[in-house]
Design an enzyme around this catalytic site. Sequence first.
Site, PDB file in Angstrom:
ATOM      1  N   HIS A 264      47.078  43.970  39.326  1.00  0.00           N
ATOM      2  CA  HIS A 264      47.088  43.292  40.629  1.00  0.00           C
ATOM      3  C   HIS A 264      48.343  42.431  40.683  1.00  0.00           C
ATOM      4  O   HIS A 264      48.654  41.720  39.727  1.00  0.00           O
ATOM      5  CB  HIS A 264      45.844  42.419  40.792  1.00  0.00           C
ATOM      6  CG  HIS A 264      45.598  41.998  42.209  1.00  0.00           C
ATOM      7  ND1 HIS A 264      46.410  41.097  42.860  1.00  0.00           N
ATOM      8  CD2 HIS A 264      44.640  42.351  43.103  1.00  0.00           C
ATOM      9  CE1 HIS A 264      45.947  40.916  44.092  1.00  0.00           C
ATOM     10  NE2 HIS A 264      44.877  41.674  44.264  1.00  0.00           N
ATOM     11  N   ARG A 287      47.830  37.957  51.716  1.00  0.00           N
ATOM     12  CA  ARG A 287      48.979  38.720  52.217  1.00  0.00           C
ATOM     13  C   ARG A 287      48.614  39.490  53.474  1.00  0.00           C
ATOM     14  O   ARG A 287      49.421  39.642  54.390  1.00  0.00           O
ATOM     15  CB  ARG A 287      49.486  39.661  51.123  1.00  0.00           C
ATOM     16  CG  ARG A 287      50.236  38.934  50.018  1.00  0.00           C
ATOM     17  CD  ARG A 287      50.640  39.865  48.891  1.00  0.00           C
ATOM     18  NE  ARG A 287      49.522  40.176  48.014  1.00  0.00           N
ATOM     19  CZ  ARG A 287      49.186  41.399  47.617  1.00  0.00           C
ATOM     20  NH1 ARG A 287      49.879  42.438  48.027  1.00  0.00           N
ATOM     21  NH2 ARG A 287      48.164  41.593  46.801  1.00  0.00           N
TER      22      ARG A 287
END
Length: 488
Positions: A264, A287
């Site tokens: 990740h 995000r």
Amino acid sequence: MASAVRDGRTVIVVGSGLAGLTAASAALQSNANAVVLLERAAKPGGNSIKASSGINGAPTRFQLQSHPDTAFFSDTVKSAGKRIYSEATLEQTRRKGLIKLLTDSSAAAVDFLANEIGVDLSVVTQLGGHSAARTHRGAGRTPPGADIITRLLGELRQDSRFELKTDSEVIRLLSSSHSPGPAGSSSPPAIIGVEYRSGNELSSVAGPVVFATGGFAGDADGLLAKHRPDLSGLPSTNEPRSGMHRLLTDVGAQLVDMDSVQIHPTGFVDPLSRDSPLKFLAAEMLRGEGGILLHNGRRFVDELDTREHVSRAIMDMEPGSGPLKQWDVQLLLDPGACQTAASHVAFYEWKGLLSRKKVSELDETTRSTLRDYSLAATKQIPDVFGRTSFGHWALTGGHEDDDQEVCIGWVTPVTHFTMGGVAINDKCQVLSSSLDAETEAPVPGLWAAGEITGGIHGDNRLGGSSLLECVVFGRIAGEQAAAEARSN
């Protein structure tokens, strides 16, 4: 050893994350006589309770899109990469079949949680690798993983047929003797129960078994070191504990894709504990709601590309100094993104992982980057990295932005999820045959769901699909195990 409890009509679920809880729920709904859930940790929930971005589903009533979302399958196949396009036709067919089952069942999975369990999934965000907004979470302050686990566990505890045993580690699957198979071969022995340790006491329970014990990203010195030694030194979002795959291979289960480990791109680096190997995940939805990644004040990637691509863009740069492999990357959210992700942001601020600054207090390179990105977000210029979805970014790129506050934190790539595990079929039966075998060979009496399984995500899992696979395959596994229990 203590005598076995209950009888063969009991469904045994191993692991209390979302896959295990969903399997238990489905088994009870399918009229299992009883469900015993065994969890080796002191508290239930596994990694699922920490999930922060949400659960995928398409098409659902929560998606506010002008056209139905029909690209979930193709997005997942694309993300899964080259493993899907195996030269073995049967393997390719089986992999795509599992993906189709996952995506075709996704709307029903969201409906199950929203309608039957009462989970709020009204907020929908577009995450990296997705071509549409399809990742669902609630509008309140509780992260989706914790909300789902808490509500589902509460529902289960109201059923007198359900029994949860924590601090109870399964140490062996109990099986019958081998029985003759086709053409004189031997089929796998049937699983008839488990042996487990609770404190100093050994006990056993009889019945069909659903295995839902999660992956091995936290097994740094064991399975991870064996299958991905190159990841040594990376921090992780997973607690340091061993994978339980050996219990399944001991009864003939076939492993697949064990070298496929997801990095990740954004685990928070705590300024007060930079070298801690255990990191809090900086949720992908940060995000998705507009957040950007910076290195020395400059963007370097489309933040909504796949996790694999974003992680690689970071790891191609020079890491920082220190005992861990970690990089000096900043995550920045503007007021619009901060507001939309307020429940997450408040927690991260409380933990000291995010802090606030006025735009005017930032260095000139960062301010220039913000101006360009804000102009792209308001469609005044194309984004230099091709980003097309900007979430709830609110800065406009003008001088009026200077007095606005942004949220900033340090992040680094972390081991997060393991795509590999035991091979299963569309009934969630654990297979002792490989995915390209002419004939499937299920291990009788044994099912699996969640991160313990392999063959579904290929090279890269889409964000929001871990909770989804837990629900989709957990429901199937629970139903199948209950049918087996009723037939005894």
